[in-house]
Design an enzyme around this catalytic site. Sequence first.
Site, PDB file in Angstrom:
ATOM      1  N   HIS A   1      -8.274  -3.542  -5.779  1.00  0.00           N
ATOM      2  CA  HIS A   1      -7.781  -4.832  -5.291  1.00  0.00           C
ATOM      3  C   HIS A   1      -7.768  -4.841  -3.765  1.00  0.00           C
ATOM      4  O   HIS A   1      -7.495  -3.819  -3.135  1.00  0.00           O
ATOM      5  CB  HIS A   1      -6.370  -5.111  -5.793  1.00  0.00           C
ATOM      6  CG  HIS A   1      -6.323  -5.436  -7.239  1.00  0.00           C
ATOM      7  ND1 HIS A   1      -5.181  -5.883  -7.844  1.00  0.00           N
ATOM      8  CD2 HIS A   1      -7.258  -5.386  -8.209  1.00  0.00           C
ATOM      9  CE1 HIS A   1      -5.423  -6.098  -9.122  1.00  0.00           C
ATOM     10  NE2 HIS A   1      -6.679  -5.790  -9.365  1.00  0.00           N
TER      11      HIS A   1
ATOM     12  N   HIS B   1     -11.208  -8.281  -4.795  1.00  0.00           N
ATOM     13  CA  HIS B   1     -11.386  -6.838  -4.700  1.00  0.00           C
ATOM     14  C   HIS B   1     -11.954  -6.492  -3.327  1.00  0.00           C
ATOM     15  O   HIS B   1     -12.490  -7.346  -2.633  1.00  0.00           O
ATOM     16  CB  HIS B   1     -12.280  -6.336  -5.833  1.00  0.00           C
ATOM     17  CG  HIS B   1     -11.551  -6.222  -7.141  1.00  0.00           C
ATOM     18  ND1 HIS B   1     -11.361  -5.020  -7.781  1.00  0.00           N
ATOM     19  CD2 HIS B   1     -10.942  -7.156  -7.911  1.00  0.00           C
ATOM     20  CE1 HIS B   1     -10.672  -5.223  -8.900  1.00  0.00           C
ATOM     21  NE2 HIS B   1     -10.414  -6.525  -9.000  1.00  0.00           N
TER      22      HIS B   1
ATOM     23  N   HIS C   1      -0.374  -7.559  -3.489  1.00  0.00           N
ATOM     24  CA  HIS C   1      -1.614  -7.308  -2.758  1.00  0.00           C
ATOM     25  C   HIS C   1      -2.111  -8.644  -2.219  1.00  0.00           C
ATOM     26  O   HIS C   1      -1.842  -9.697  -2.817  1.00  0.00           O
ATOM     27  CB  HIS C   1      -2.721  -6.797  -3.704  1.00  0.00           C
ATOM     28  CG  HIS C   1      -2.467  -5.480  -4.337  1.00  0.00           C
ATOM     29  ND1 HIS C   1      -3.025  -5.147  -5.544  1.00  0.00           N
ATOM     30  CD2 HIS C   1      -1.753  -4.406  -3.942  1.00  0.00           C
ATOM     31  CE1 HIS C   1      -2.673  -3.925  -5.877  1.00  0.00           C
ATOM     32  NE2 HIS C   1      -1.885  -3.456  -4.922  1.00  0.00           N
TER      33      HIS C   1
ATOM     34  N   HIS D   1       1.174  -3.843  -6.378  1.00  0.00           N
ATOM     35  CA  HIS D   1       0.525  -4.914  -7.128  1.00  0.00           C
ATOM     36  C   HIS D   1       1.527  -5.894  -7.720  1.00  0.00           C
ATOM     37  O   HIS D   1       2.599  -5.512  -8.180  1.00  0.00           O
ATOM     38  CB  HIS D   1      -0.319  -4.349  -8.279  1.00  0.00           C
ATOM     39  CG  HIS D   1      -0.840  -5.426  -9.184  1.00  0.00           C
ATOM     40  ND1 HIS D   1      -1.883  -6.227  -8.830  1.00  0.00           N
ATOM     41  CD2 HIS D   1      -0.398  -5.881 -10.368  1.00  0.00           C
ATOM     42  CE1 HIS D   1      -2.079  -7.123  -9.788  1.00  0.00           C
ATOM     43  NE2 HIS D   1      -1.186  -6.927 -10.738  1.00  0.00           N
TER      44      HIS D   1
ATOM     45  N   HIS E   1      -8.681 -11.280  -9.419  1.00  0.00           N
ATOM     46  CA  HIS E   1      -8.211 -10.797  -8.130  1.00  0.00           C
ATOM     47  C   HIS E   1      -9.353 -10.743  -7.136  1.00  0.00           C
ATOM     48  O   HIS E   1     -10.511 -10.668  -7.525  1.00  0.00           O
ATOM     49  CB  HIS E   1      -7.665  -9.361  -8.271  1.00  0.00           C
ATOM     50  CG  HIS E   1      -6.774  -9.155  -9.435  1.00  0.00           C
ATOM     51  ND1 HIS E   1      -7.213  -8.587 -10.615  1.00  0.00           N
ATOM     52  CD2 HIS E   1      -5.464  -9.462  -9.623  1.00  0.00           C
ATOM     53  CE1 HIS E   1      -6.191  -8.537 -11.471  1.00  0.00           C
ATOM     54  NE2 HIS E   1      -5.131  -9.068 -10.897  1.00  0.00           N
TER      55      HIS E   1
ATOM     56  N   HIS F   1     -10.837 -10.199 -15.095  1.00  0.00           N
ATOM     57  CA  HIS F   1     -10.556  -9.100 -16.021  1.00  0.00           C
ATOM     58  C   HIS F   1     -10.457  -9.599 -17.467  1.00  0.00           C
ATOM     59  O   HIS F   1     -10.267 -10.783 -17.709  1.00  0.00           O
ATOM     60  CB  HIS F   1      -9.251  -8.409 -15.624  1.00  0.00           C
ATOM     61  CG  HIS F   1      -9.342  -7.698 -14.314  1.00  0.00           C
ATOM     62  ND1 HIS F   1      -9.595  -6.358 -14.206  1.00  0.00           N
ATOM     63  CD2 HIS F   1      -9.220  -8.154 -13.038  1.00  0.00           C
ATOM     64  CE1 HIS F   1      -9.623  -6.014 -12.935  1.00  0.00           C
ATOM     65  NE2 HIS F   1      -9.393  -7.085 -12.198  1.00  0.00           N
TER      66      HIS F   1
ATOM     67  N   ASP G   1      -4.014 -10.365  -5.059  1.00  0.00           N
ATOM     68  CA  ASP G   1      -3.371 -10.793  -6.299  1.00  0.00           C
ATOM     69  C   ASP G   1      -3.307 -12.319  -6.377  1.00  0.00           C
ATOM     70  O   ASP G   1      -2.910 -12.981  -5.417  1.00  0.00           O
ATOM     71  CB  ASP G   1      -1.953 -10.234  -6.396  1.00  0.00           C
ATOM     72  CG  ASP G   1      -1.930  -8.725  -6.575  1.00  0.00           C
ATOM     73  OD1 ASP G   1      -2.970  -8.152  -6.935  1.00  0.00           O
ATOM     74  OD2 ASP G   1      -0.864  -8.131  -6.348  1.00  0.00           O
TER      75      ASP G   1
END
Length: 184
Positions: free
Chosen positions: A98, A82, A115, A106, A80, A160, A118
Amino acid sequence: MNRKQGGLLSLGLLLLAAAGCESKPVAGQAAADAAGSVVRTTIVNTEGKPVGGATFTQEPGGVRVKLEVKGIPQGVHGFHFHEIGKCEGPDFKSAGEHFNPHAKKHGLLSMEGPHAGDMPNLVTGADGTAQVEWLETKVTLAKGKPDSLLKEGGTALVIHEKADDGMTDPAGNAGARIACGPIR
């Protein structure tokens, strides 16, 4: 979750994981060209070691993202934009949450989202590499816009440890942050 919702979620995750499949290697520190239409970043792991790079190019419909990484665990990973352009390891909490300038929920599968930060899941092979290219329509490189990746303080690209489920607020149950690249 009922069986139909589970099937739709599985299909959605498969489609998200399959998005994008081309890229070219990118190296160097975060830098913008004179026109401000191209930005590059180096992506580092939790030890601060470079694991790849990304290029962001402003196009008429959004920002073209080209990403190449190596040394990432095999599997599907959420990644994502951030809200803060800092990548201080080992947990990359310095990158904030995010990027969400329009206060959405989200997830690319969310009826109340997504978002601006995303994106589809990243899939790494057995050799720990991944290459993707796509046009991200929810962001811009134009300074002064609420959805600009080049806002005051910048933004960051964060990878992630697990797949993003596409709808759980606030981060898709994607787990710990394992790599990060500042966008400034």
